[in-house]
Design a protein around this motif. Structure first.
Motif, short mmCIF file in Angstrom:
data_model
loop_
_atom_site.label_atom_id
_atom_site.label_comp_id
_atom_site.label_asym_id
_atom_site.label_seq_id
_atom_site.Cartn_x
_atom_site.Cartn_y
_atom_site.Cartn_z
N THR A 1 0.84 -1.19 0.00
CA THR A 1 0.00 0.00 0.00
C THR A 1 0.88 1.24 0.00
N THR A 2 0.25 2.39 0.03
CA THR A 2 0.99 3.65 0.06
C THR A 2 1.58 3.95 1.43
N THR B 1 -3.62 0.21 -13.66
CA THR B 1 -3.05 1.42 -14.25
C THR B 1 -3.18 1.30 -15.76
N TYR C 1 -5.08 9.62 -12.17
CA TYR C 1 -4.12 9.54 -11.07
C TYR C 1 -2.97 8.59 -11.41
N GLY D 1 -1.02 6.84 -9.64
CA GLY D 1 -0.94 5.59 -8.88
C GLY D 1 -1.97 4.56 -9.27
N ASN E 1 -10.83 6.72 -8.01
CA ASN E 1 -9.51 6.93 -7.43
C ASN E 1 -9.40 6.37 -6.01
N ILE F 1 -1.64 -0.61 -3.82
CA ILE F 1 -0.94 -0.21 -5.05
C ILE F 1 -1.21 -1.26 -6.13
N ASP G 1 -7.92 12.58 -12.65
CA ASP G 1 -7.06 12.99 -11.54
C ASP G 1 -7.70 14.14 -10.78
N SER H 1 -2.57 7.01 -16.80
CA SER H 1 -2.07 7.16 -15.43
C SER H 1 -0.91 8.15 -15.39
N GLY H 2 -1.05 9.18 -14.56
CA GLY H 2 -0.03 10.20 -14.46
C GLY H 2 -0.16 11.28 -15.52
#
Length: 201
Positions: free
Chosen positions: A85-86, A133, A142, A144, A167, A180, A197, A137-138
């Motif tokens: 995870t984050t 993803t 988002y 992540g 999200n 993740i 995002d 993504s990015g």
């Protein structure tokens, strides 16, 4: 954690109420419910000061091109594992199976999981978790990755409506711990559907 369970309940309620609906009307109901949750101080993942400024989430235009039929191949022999995870938290998950489908000529195989903690709750015993993803993504979504909540089908076919992709809560508030998406769940295509995002005001 309670807010995450509440979000899952809202998403499953949306799906249950939309069983006879079109993918577009299902996505419209999803967007409405998500915005209502974010505006409510009791259910919003946003910090208190951000709730006051919040008007609506940004979504990609609803597009039924992003509704696909996937073949579900169960993986009953998969062992439970700690999902990164984050944060330092590592919740226990189990890989339930693989989703196989083609998107615009691109063959896709995604792993779908079960949260072992949620399996103890009657409302979530058939719940499946799909983190992923993609090429947005990015960029416009988002970095992540995003999530989708699914239900175990009665057969081997499962409808994936990516207009319902959302999200992780940690996008909105760093106090949350979010799974993740694994590298195997990277889609080599742009999934311009679901929640975009989040931009802080």
């Amino acid at each position: 954690m309670n807010r995450i369970v509440l979000l899952l309940s809202l998403l499953f309620l949306t799906a249950a109420c939309a069983q006879n609906a079109t993918p577009t009307s299902e996505a419209m109901a999803f967007q409405k419910r998500l915005n209502e949750e974010f505006k409510d101080g009791k259910t919003s993942p946003l910090p208190k000061d951000a709730i006051k400024k919040f008007t609506a989430l940004a979504f990609f235009p609803i597009d039924e091109r992003y509704v696909v039929q996937a073949r579900l191949i169960p993986t009953p022999d998969s062992e439970p594992f700690e999902m990164p995870t984050t944060t330092a938290r590592k919740p226990m998950y189990k890989k339930y199976g693989e989703l196989h489908f083609d998107f615009e000529g691109v063959p896709v195989v995604l792993s779908v999981f079960q949260n072992l903690e949620l399996l103890d709750k009657a409302d979530h015993k058939n719940s499946l978790f799909l983190p992923f993803t993609d090429l947005t993504s990015g960029v416009s979504s988002y970095g992540g990755g995003r999530y989708m909540d699914l239900q175990i089908p009665s057969g081997d076919s499962l409808t994936l409506n990516f207009n319902l992709a959302y999200n992780p809560y940690c996008v909105y508030n760093h106090k949350y711990s979010c799974p993740i998406p694994p590298e195997e769940n990277y889609i080599k295509a742009e999934i311009k559907a679901g929640v975009m995002d989040y931009k802080y005001e």
